[in-house]
Write a protein that holds these residues in place. Structure first.
Motif, PDB file in Angstrom:
ATOM      1  N   THR A 214       2.613  11.248   0.653  1.00 55.40           N
ATOM      2  CA  THR A 214       1.161  11.148   0.509  1.00 55.40           C
ATOM      3  C   THR A 214       0.462  12.185   1.390  1.00 55.40           C
ATOM      4  O   THR A 214      -0.566  12.746   1.016  1.00 55.40           O
ATOM      5  N   LEU A 215       1.074  12.437   2.548  1.00 55.02           N
ATOM      6  CA  LEU A 215       0.510  13.486   3.405  1.00 55.02           C
ATOM      7  C   LEU A 215       0.593  14.844   2.696  1.00 55.02           C
ATOM      8  O   LEU A 215      -0.343  15.640   2.736  1.00 55.02           O
TER       9      LEU A 215
ATOM     10  N   LEU B 130       0.911   4.055  -2.927  1.00 56.00           N
ATOM     11  CA  LEU B 130       0.636   5.477  -2.687  1.00 56.00           C
ATOM     12  C   LEU B 130       1.817   6.342  -3.114  1.00 56.00           C
ATOM     13  O   LEU B 130       1.658   7.374  -3.764  1.00 56.00           O
TER      14      LEU B 130
ATOM     15  N   THR C 221       2.601   9.622  -6.393  1.00 57.09           N
ATOM     16  CA  THR C 221       2.728  10.985  -5.854  1.00 57.09           C
ATOM     17  C   THR C 221       2.795  12.056  -6.945  1.00 57.09           C
ATOM     18  O   THR C 221       2.034  13.035  -6.925  1.00 57.09           O
TER      19      THR C 221
ATOM     20  N   VAL D 207       0.845  -1.203   0.000  1.00 56.50           N
ATOM     21  CA  VAL D 207       0.000   0.000   0.000  1.00 56.50           C
ATOM     22  C   VAL D 207       0.876   1.247   0.000  1.00 56.50           C
ATOM     23  O   VAL D 207       0.634   2.203  -0.736  1.00 56.50           O
ATOM     24  N   ALA D 208       1.929   1.204   0.832  1.00 57.37           N
ATOM     25  CA  ALA D 208       2.818   2.362   0.886  1.00 57.37           C
ATOM     26  C   ALA D 208       3.472   2.599  -0.474  1.00 57.37           C
ATOM     27  O   ALA D 208       3.559   3.736  -0.963  1.00 57.37           O
TER      28      ALA D 208
ATOM     29  N   PRO E  14       1.850   2.812   7.219  1.00 57.13           N
ATOM     30  CA  PRO E  14       1.770   2.538   5.783  1.00 57.13           C
ATOM     31  C   PRO E  14       1.612   3.813   4.951  1.00 57.13           C
ATOM     32  O   PRO E  14       1.511   3.738   3.731  1.00 57.13           O
ATOM     33  N   ILE E  15       1.563   4.960   5.589  1.00 56.50           N
ATOM     34  CA  ILE E  15       1.303   6.198   4.853  1.00 56.50           C
ATOM     35  C   ILE E  15       2.625   6.936   4.595  1.00 56.50           C
ATOM     36  O   ILE E  15       3.246   7.440   5.531  1.00 56.50           O
ATOM     37  N   PRO E  16       3.042   7.034   3.339  1.00 56.41           N
ATOM     38  CA  PRO E  16       4.275   7.762   3.044  1.00 56.41           C
ATOM     39  C   PRO E  16       4.109   9.249   3.362  1.00 56.41           C
ATOM     40  O   PRO E  16       3.012   9.812   3.231  1.00 56.41           O
TER      41      PRO E  16
ATOM     42  N   ALA F 288      -2.075  14.975   0.244  1.00 62.11           N
ATOM     43  CA  ALA F 288      -3.376  15.143   0.896  1.00 62.11           C
ATOM     44  C   ALA F 288      -3.606  16.606   1.274  1.00 62.11           C
ATOM     45  O   ALA F 288      -4.680  17.168   1.028  1.00 62.11           O
TER      46      ALA F 288
ATOM     47  N   ALA G 100       7.933   6.785   5.560  1.00 56.85           N
ATOM     48  CA  ALA G 100       6.506   6.590   5.783  1.00 56.85           C
ATOM     49  C   ALA G 100       6.198   6.569   7.261  1.00 56.85           C
ATOM     50  O   ALA G 100       7.045   6.212   8.082  1.00 56.85           O
TER      51      ALA G 100
END
Lengths: 489, 313
Positions: free
Chosen positions: B160-161, B38, B42, B34-35, B155-157, B164, B152
């Motif tokens: 990705t933040l 994502l 980017t 998932v990471a 799991p959130i790189p 967002a 990350a």
């Protein structure tokens, strides 16, 4: 040869033609006179097969015919020459003349030599030296019209309808066109000449049919008429109390236009509009009225002259600047310029009040609701797209969008075009009320009754110049029409 | 608004694809995949944000990937010349903004169609990238930044933040500000917008600048993520960006579209692609699937409008 018998045509609630009868005879030039909106264009479009009549019949050589489209009319021998012909610019003159009916050789190849010879023949008959091989691009309007006439001749047209052909022509070009029209007439064609220019009717035609509000007023021999008689026939009608302009004491000058010029469009236009006053800008279509409004509002650039609003000079060329100074423009083309048809009623009204930061939807809605109610817009929901509204209600949305800015000067361009009679009266009452509240209104209108009923002052334009500035008391139909058609009052 | 339904469909498709991939594809539903998914999307996501605004304004910017390449080349060149990376990064953003400004000037001052202009600058900027850096790859980039680009939180790189935050900002701009309303209006009817006092040309110009600057930002992410600055970085990305924007329900004719739809579409394309790769589907099939999704996205709203609009006489 070709005749109309009690032909009627309506567009929605607007009755464009009412039981119009007209006879075109071979070898005769017939003039069609009438004010803007009298129904001349509709009549031409019926003759050319663009519109179909709702009632009445067309007779060709005494037998009823129906035109299901322009092709039928052409096949029947009717050719229309418009003010601005639409040729294929990248094709040669000869190819334009024979478009769709090119002479062929074996295997369907275009026979260029035959095409050229026949084109030269046609121009010889017309007595004009045009090169069939040159591309249509770059031809003057006058020459383009001659190509159209040659096209008509090549189809053996027997009825030649000329719809304001001289509006864009110079003096010698008009003379040449008339020469051609006369020779066609003498060869047995029936000519219908539609024009605003009275002197040209007298010069070319034998009879004249006058339309007013979609109905025939009279058909006369021009030899029996003076130009003044003709003007009276065009305008003479009751000015009912349909247009209730309240008298208002004019305040200080809100809009001052000095020597405004846009080259080739209008020249040296100067006038003032005071707070509380409705000034009408009258004139024929193409006289430059909308163009003046656009330049004042800054949509178009100006080449010379100045515009002051409330004493403040506008630099010009920016609607944003004009709006900041308190000018609002309700444009001529509602669907294209006045509204974003895909957006909802409230968003359209909100368009004139956008700020950089976050919008408050509640405030936007409240503002839209306020004005929609005040103008009695009939809608199901403010979030409906404006496409679902009738023309009159759309116009009210445009008005609401501008009035919500509380302007100091309101310019309305043909404010009641294409809207029904009831809404029209509402718009008139509204303009009158707004003026009474101190708004300066500049109203462009092609409808004389509207001009005379509403205006405190009538400004008349003719061919890009302001030719008359008449106070209400002196503004008679005859004087306005005389000024608009360029005759000394 | 009519477009709403399409966006709902995209979100539903995204959910369906995610669920299907989680159960049907081995290795899809684990944290590192998932990471990776994502992170991998980017640059496309970043450029899709500004592309959404540009397309809603009834324009298009096909030069974004070339701008990205040009900025990468500038970065590589200046780094080998010994400039500190903290100086180079803003220069990259400015380079992107200038590239966008040239597009904007050509479109708004000369009145050229943006499709033609940005096809031209698409070639021009990529060419310039090679002029600046040639064929070499600059790889000795500072580890602090290359690891930042791939870091990350769970799991959130991190990147990705960043996406967002910018997506929310762009969403607010398009849907809740006067500027956004003006962009929508001028995309739907430029003339009416101009008559309402909206500064059409100025807004369009700045949209192109924003698009270029965003490509500059994407170039930084790209370079650090792969620890490699090359002139051919990001070749072909513009198609993925435009694809996501159209699949997200933005009308190619302007005036209609939401950022939520575009974000969903970016993720949908990423999930489908990732799942198919994991399932060992051939690359050709992958392209076919992406293509079908795209054609469907362009077709569906049209069919709908046709069905809704009965001929009016």
């Amino acid at each position: 040869m070709l005749a109309l018998r009690e032909v009627s045509k309506s567009f929605g609630a607007v009755r464009a033609l009412r039981e119009v009868s007209l006879d075109l005879a071979p070898g005769e030039a017939h003039a069609l006179a009438g004010e803007n909106g009298a129904g001349k264009s509709t009549l031409v479009k019926i003759l050319s097969g663009v519109h179909r009549p709702d009632g009445g019949t067309l007779l060709l050589d005494g037998a009823p015919v129906e035109f299901h489209g322009p092709a039928d009319a052409q096949a029947a021998g009717v050719a229309v020459i418009y003010q601005e012909p639409t040729l294929f610019p990248d094709l040669s003159v000869a190819e334009n003349i024979f478009m769709g009916r090119h002479p062929r050789r074996s295997f369907g190849r275009v026979d260029r030599r035959a095409m050229r010879t026949r084109a030269l023949d046609l121009f010889a008959r017309l007595g004009v030296p045009l090169d069939p091989a040159r591309p249509a691009r770059g031809l003057s309007i006058a020459d383009q019209q001659l190509v159209e006439i040659a096209k008509a001749l090549s189809r053996d047209a027997r009825v030649l309808v000329m719809d304001e052909p001289t509006a864009a022509l110079s003096g010698p070009e008009v003379a040449r066109l008339f020469g051609v029209a006369r020779s066609l007439r003498d060869q047995g064609c029936a000519v219908l000449f539609v024009s605003h220019r009275l002197d040209e009717m007298f010069a070319l035609c034998r009879r004249v049919t006058t339309l007013r509000d979609g109905a025939v007023v009279a058909t006369d021999l021009l030899a029996d008429l003076t130009p003044d008689d003709l003007v009276r026939r065009m305008v003479g009608r009751d000015l009912a109390a349909l247009f209730p302009k309240q008298p208002a004491a004019p305040g200080e000058v809100a809009l001052k236009v000095e020597r405004l010029t846009r080259e080739g469009v209008f020249t040296d236009v100067s006038f003032e509009v005071r707070a509380g006053e409705i000034a009408a800008l009258a004139g024929l279509v193409g006289a430059g009225r909308s163009e003046v409004a656009r330049a004042v509002f800054g949509v178009d650039r100006r080449d010379a002259g100045s515009v002051h609003v409330g004493g403040r000079r506008l630099r010009g060329g920016s609607p944003t600047e004009a709006m900041a100074a308190g000018v609002a423009l309700v444009p001529e083309d509602r669907r294209q310029q006045g509204l974003v048809m895909d957006l909802s009623i409230e968003r359209n009204i909100g368009l004139t009040n956008l700020r950089w930061g976050l919008l408050s939807r509640a405030a936007e809605r409240a503002r839209a609701a306020d004005w929609a109610i005040r103008l009695q817009v009939k809608y199901a929901g403010l979030t409906d797209a404006v496409t679902v509204l009738s023309g009159g209600n759309q116009q009210k949305v445009v008005l609401a969008k501008w009035l919500a800015r509380r302007p100091r000067v309101l310019i309305v361009d043909e404010p009641t075009r294409g809207i029904d009679v009831g809404t029209k009266a509402e718009v008139h009452r509204l303009l009158s009320e707004l003026a009474a509240e101190g708004l300066a209104v500049l109203m462009i209108s092609s409808e004389l009754p509207e001009v005379l009923g509403m205006a405190d002052r009538v400004l008349v334009m003719h061919e890009g110049r302001l030719v008359a500035d008449l106070p209400r008391a002196e503004a008679s139909e005859e004087r306005v029409v005389a000024a608009a058609t360029g005759r000394p009052a | 608004m009519r477009a709403d339904r399409w966006e709902t469909l995209v979100v539903a498709l995204l959910a369906a694809a995610t669920v299907a991939a989680s159960f049907g594809v081995d290795g899809f539903a684990n944290g590192s995949n998932v990471a990776f998914l994502l992170l991998d999307v980017t640059e496309i996501a970043l450029m899709a944000l500004t592309m959404t605004l540009v397309v809603v304004a009834a324009e298009i910017d096909l030069s974004v990937a070339s701008t990205l390449g040009l900025c990468c080349a500038v970065l590589g060149r200046l780094w080998t010349a010994g400039l500190p990376i903290e100086t180079i990064m803003p220069i990259c953003l400015v380079t992107g903004a200038l590239a966008g400004a040239l597009n904007g000037l050509l479109v708004t001052r000369l009145g050229l169609p943006s499709l033609a202009v940005t096809i031209g600058t698409f070639a021009l900027y990529r060419g310039l990238a090679y002029v600046v850096l040639g064929d070499q790859a600059v790889a000795d980039l500072p580890p602090a930044y290359t690891s930042l680009a791939t870091q990350a939180i769970g799991p959130i790189p991190l990147m990705t933040l960043l996406v967002a935050v910018l997506a929310v900002a762009a969403g607010i701009l398009l849907h809740a500000t006067g500027l956004g309303r003006a962009i929508t209006a001028l995309g739907a009817n430029e003339e009416a917008a101009y008559f309402a006092g909206i500064r059409v040309r100025r807004i369009k110009f700045w949209l192109f600048v924003a698009s270029g600057a965003m490509a500059g930002l994407a170039s930084l992410v790209f370079t650090f993520r792969y620890a490699s600055a090359r002139a051919d970085n990001g070749v072909g990305l513009e198609l993925a960006v435009v694809a996501a924007v159209l699949l997200g329900g933005v009308s190619i004719f302007g005036g209609r579209g939401t950022l939520a739809g575009v974000v969903a579409a970016v993720l949908l394309l990423a999930v489908v692609r990732n799942a198919l790769i994991l399932a060992d589907v051939a690359n050709e099939v992958l392209n076919v699937v992406t293509g079908v999704l795209l054609v469907a996205s362009v077709l569906a709203p049209n069919l709908k409008v046709r069905l809704e609009r009965k001929p009016v006489q």
